[in-house]
Design a protein around this motif. Structure first.
Motif, PDB file in Angstrom:
ATOM      1  N   THR A 115       0.830  -1.210   0.000  1.00  0.00           N
ATOM      2  CA  THR A 115       0.000   0.000   0.000  1.00  0.00           C
ATOM      3  C   THR A 115       0.860   1.254   0.000  1.00  0.00           C
ATOM      4  O   THR A 115       0.584   2.203  -0.745  1.00  0.00           O
ATOM      5  N   LEU A 116       1.918   1.283   0.793  1.00  0.00           N
ATOM      6  CA  LEU A 116       2.815   2.432   0.840  1.00  0.00           C
ATOM      7  C   LEU A 116       3.425   2.732  -0.520  1.00  0.00           C
ATOM      8  O   LEU A 116       3.641   3.899  -0.886  1.00  0.00           O
ATOM      9  N   ARG A 117       3.679   1.696  -1.312  1.00  0.00           N
ATOM     10  CA  ARG A 117       4.303   1.891  -2.623  1.00  0.00           C
ATOM     11  C   ARG A 117       3.373   2.583  -3.615  1.00  0.00           C
ATOM     12  O   ARG A 117       3.829   3.054  -4.664  1.00  0.00           O
ATOM     13  N   ASP A 118       2.085   2.675  -3.307  1.00  0.00           N
ATOM     14  CA  ASP A 118       1.165   3.429  -4.170  1.00  0.00           C
ATOM     15  C   ASP A 118       1.325   4.941  -4.005  1.00  0.00           C
ATOM     16  O   ASP A 118       0.735   5.718  -4.765  1.00  0.00           O
ATOM     17  N   SER A 119       2.104   5.358  -3.017  1.00  0.00           N
ATOM     18  CA  SER A 119       2.448   6.781  -2.801  1.00  0.00           C
ATOM     19  C   SER A 119       1.228   7.675  -2.611  1.00  0.00           C
ATOM     20  O   SER A 119       1.180   8.801  -3.114  1.00  0.00           O
ATOM     21  N   LEU A 120       0.247   7.175  -1.861  1.00  0.00           N
ATOM     22  CA  LEU A 120      -0.962   7.940  -1.571  1.00  0.00           C
ATOM     23  C   LEU A 120      -1.214   8.068  -0.073  1.00  0.00           C
ATOM     24  O   LEU A 120      -2.254   8.592   0.340  1.00  0.00           O
ATOM     25  N   SER A 121      -0.271   7.610   0.737  1.00  0.00           N
ATOM     26  CA  SER A 121      -0.487   7.526   2.182  1.00  0.00           C
ATOM     27  C   SER A 121      -0.037   8.788   2.906  1.00  0.00           C
ATOM     28  O   SER A 121       0.792   9.556   2.415  1.00  0.00           O
ATOM     29  N   GLU A 122      -0.603   8.987   4.106  1.00  0.00           N
ATOM     30  CA  GLU A 122      -0.329  10.165   4.936  1.00  0.00           C
ATOM     31  C   GLU A 122       0.158   9.712   6.313  1.00  0.00           C
ATOM     32  O   GLU A 122      -0.179   8.624   6.770  1.00  0.00           O
ATOM     33  N   MET A 123       0.947  10.579   6.953  1.00  0.00           N
ATOM     34  CA  MET A 123       1.415  10.252   8.303  1.00  0.00           C
ATOM     35  C   MET A 123       1.397  11.495   9.179  1.00  0.00           C
ATOM     36  O   MET A 123       1.397  12.630   8.691  1.00  0.00           O
ATOM     37  N   VAL A 124       1.387  11.257  10.487  1.00  0.00           N
ATOM     38  CA  VAL A 124       1.542  12.313  11.482  1.00  0.00           C
ATOM     39  C   VAL A 124       2.859  12.082  12.195  1.00  0.00           C
ATOM     40  O   VAL A 124       3.136  10.972  12.670  1.00  0.00           O
ATOM     41  N   LEU A 125       3.668  13.132  12.277  1.00  0.00           N
ATOM     42  CA  LEU A 125       4.949  13.065  12.977  1.00  0.00           C
ATOM     43  C   LEU A 125       4.895  13.882  14.256  1.00  0.00           C
ATOM     44  O   LEU A 125       4.337  14.985  14.275  1.00  0.00           O
ATOM     45  N   ASP A 126       5.485  13.345  15.311  1.00  0.00           N
ATOM     46  CA  ASP A 126       5.783  14.129  16.502  1.00  0.00           C
ATOM     47  C   ASP A 126       7.115  14.814  16.213  1.00  0.00           C
ATOM     48  O   ASP A 126       8.165  14.152  16.165  1.00  0.00           O
ATOM     49  N   THR A 127       7.098  16.117  15.972  1.00  0.00           N
ATOM     50  CA  THR A 127       8.308  16.798  15.512  1.00  0.00           C
ATOM     51  C   THR A 127       9.387  16.879  16.591  1.00  0.00           C
ATOM     52  O   THR A 127      10.558  17.107  16.277  1.00  0.00           O
ATOM     53  N   THR A 128       8.999  16.678  17.835  1.00  0.00           N
ATOM     54  CA  THR A 128      10.010  16.716  18.902  1.00  0.00           C
ATOM     55  C   THR A 128      10.845  15.440  18.944  1.00  0.00           C
ATOM     56  O   THR A 128      11.980  15.452  19.406  1.00  0.00           O
ATOM     57  N   THR A 129      10.281  14.350  18.444  1.00  0.00           N
ATOM     58  CA  THR A 129      10.990  13.069  18.455  1.00  0.00           C
ATOM     59  C   THR A 129      11.204  12.514  17.052  1.00  0.00           C
ATOM     60  O   THR A 129      11.914  11.517  16.887  1.00  0.00           O
ATOM     61  N   ASN A 130      10.558  13.117  16.040  1.00  0.00           N
ATOM     62  CA  ASN A 130      10.583  12.643  14.649  1.00  0.00           C
ATOM     63  C   ASN A 130       9.959  11.257  14.525  1.00  0.00           C
ATOM     64  O   ASN A 130      10.254  10.506  13.591  1.00  0.00           O
ATOM     65  N   GLN A 131       9.083  10.926  15.450  1.00  0.00           N
ATOM     66  CA  GLN A 131       8.440   9.609  15.477  1.00  0.00           C
ATOM     67  C   GLN A 131       7.121   9.645  14.719  1.00  0.00           C
ATOM     68  O   GLN A 131       6.354  10.609  14.808  1.00  0.00           O
ATOM     69  N   VAL A 132       6.854   8.571  13.981  1.00  0.00           N
ATOM     70  CA  VAL A 132       5.556   8.404  13.325  1.00  0.00           C
ATOM     71  C   VAL A 132       4.537   8.007  14.381  1.00  0.00           C
ATOM     72  O   VAL A 132       4.689   6.985  15.055  1.00  0.00           O
ATOM     73  N   VAL A 133       3.481   8.809  14.540  1.00  0.00           N
ATOM     74  CA  VAL A 133       2.497   8.544  15.588  1.00  0.00           C
ATOM     75  C   VAL A 133       1.088   8.328  15.023  1.00  0.00           C
ATOM     76  O   VAL A 133       0.150   8.086  15.781  1.00  0.00           O
ATOM     77  N   GLY A 134       0.952   8.398  13.718  1.00  0.00           N
ATOM     78  CA  GLY A 134      -0.342   8.138  13.095  1.00  0.00           C
ATOM     79  C   GLY A 134      -0.167   7.993  11.600  1.00  0.00           C
ATOM     80  O   GLY A 134       0.724   8.617  11.008  1.00  0.00           O
ATOM     81  N   VAL A 135      -0.991   7.141  10.984  1.00  0.00           N
ATOM     82  CA  VAL A 135      -0.907   6.938   9.532  1.00  0.00           C
ATOM     83  C   VAL A 135      -2.286   6.674   8.943  1.00  0.00           C
ATOM     84  O   VAL A 135      -3.178   6.142   9.606  1.00  0.00           O
ATOM     85  N   ALA A 136      -2.425   7.061   7.686  1.00  0.00           N
ATOM     86  CA  ALA A 136      -3.531   6.612   6.847  1.00  0.00           C
ATOM     87  C   ALA A 136      -2.880   5.970   5.640  1.00  0.00           C
ATOM     88  O   ALA A 136      -2.268   6.663   4.820  1.00  0.00           O
ATOM     89  N   LEU A 137      -2.956   4.648   5.560  1.00  0.00           N
ATOM     90  CA  LEU A 137      -2.356   3.940   4.436  1.00  0.00           C
ATOM     91  C   LEU A 137      -3.417   3.757   3.356  1.00  0.00           C
ATOM     92  O   LEU A 137      -4.418   3.054   3.554  1.00  0.00           O
ATOM     93  N   ASN A 138      -3.176   4.391   2.217  1.00  0.00           N
ATOM     94  CA  ASN A 138      -4.146   4.430   1.125  1.00  0.00           C
ATOM     95  C   ASN A 138      -3.569   3.800  -0.125  1.00  0.00           C
ATOM     96  O   ASN A 138      -2.393   4.016  -0.457  1.00  0.00           O
ATOM     97  N   GLY A 139      -4.410   3.039  -0.824  1.00  0.00           N
ATOM     98  CA  GLY A 139      -3.963   2.392  -2.045  1.00  0.00           C
ATOM     99  C   GLY A 139      -4.989   2.465  -3.146  1.00  0.00           C
ATOM    100  O   GLY A 139      -6.118   2.923  -2.944  1.00  0.00           O
TER     101      GLY A 139
END
Length: 223
Positions: free
Chosen positions: A60-84
């Motif tokens: 799904t990620l390879r379809d290049s349509l997905s979104e993420m939320v980053l915690d900018t203080t840690t650069n950690q991925v804390v949420g995603v919408a994987l779209n295909g």
């Protein structure tokens, strides 16, 4: 875990390949264990890998349509919408591959999702030749209650519009994803109460915990 109070968050997409592993790490600690169907059959332990789920996510990620939320203080991925992208014939191919997989629990879950979607035939119902599919919506439990799922879904709809899609679909398996989709104007085209889905012996196949009650196939037209 305690909520993270002072985090600065940023939505970003499409998700670049160098963040794929970070997305998978997030999913291992959230969606893989928390999604209602996964949880009901104890598909995997929190934090542990799952080959089939990870292959599904990476494809799904390879379809290049997905979104993420980053915690900018840690650069950690804390949420995603994987779209295909879902095309005619994809469900037949997916079902064929499913029969060769070893994990019976995974086959049970995706067998249900694929069979329900095949019966609906949304391509014919909405006269489209491709569908923007919201496959995974996940937020770290420390960051929940901030409307991030809705924001991810809103960004996904914008991405679908920009890419020229006419229909967005989500297989909403839990109450919270259903509420987020409903708030964005999605319509329920099919609902299956979990207590009514039983095996040949009359046993409930997915003993889902409250407050989740049903699988909803939800769509939003963009034309």
């Amino acid at each position: 875990m305690d909520a993270v109070v002072d985090a600065e968050l940023r939505l970003s997409g499409p998700i670049p390949e160098d963040r794929f592993d970070d997305v998978i790490a997030h999913l291992r600690w959230s969606f893989f264990a928390d999604e209602p169907l996964n949880r009901s059959v104890a598909l995997c332990e929190r934090g542990q890998p799952h080959r089939e789920l990870e292959e599904h996510a990476r494809a799904t990620l390879r379809d290049s349509l997905s979104e993420m939320v980053l915690d900018t203080t840690t650069n950690q991925v804390v949420g995603v919408a994987l779209n295909g992208v879902l095309l005619p014939g994809d469900l037949d191919e997916a079902q064929s591959k499913l029969s060769d997989m070893d994990d019976a629990k995974f086959r049970r879950i995706f067998g249900l999702l694929y069979s329900v979607n095949k019966r609906l035939d949304l391509f014919d119902a909405y006269h489209v030749d491709r569908i923007f599919e919201c496959r995974i919506l996940s937020v770290d439990n420390r960051y929940r209650g901030r409307g991030l799922a809705r924001q991810l879904l809103e960004r996904s709809i914008e991405t679908a519009k920009a890419a020229g899609f006419q229909l967005v679909k989500e297989d909403a398996t839990g109450l919270f994803s259903q509420r987020a989709a409903d708030s964005m104007g999605f319509q329920t085209v099919h609902e299956l109460p979990y207590e009514e889905y039983k095996d040949e012996a009359g046993r409930i196949v997915f003993p889902i915990e409250a407050p989740h009650k049903s699988l909803k196939i939800m769509v939003k037209e963009l034309r």
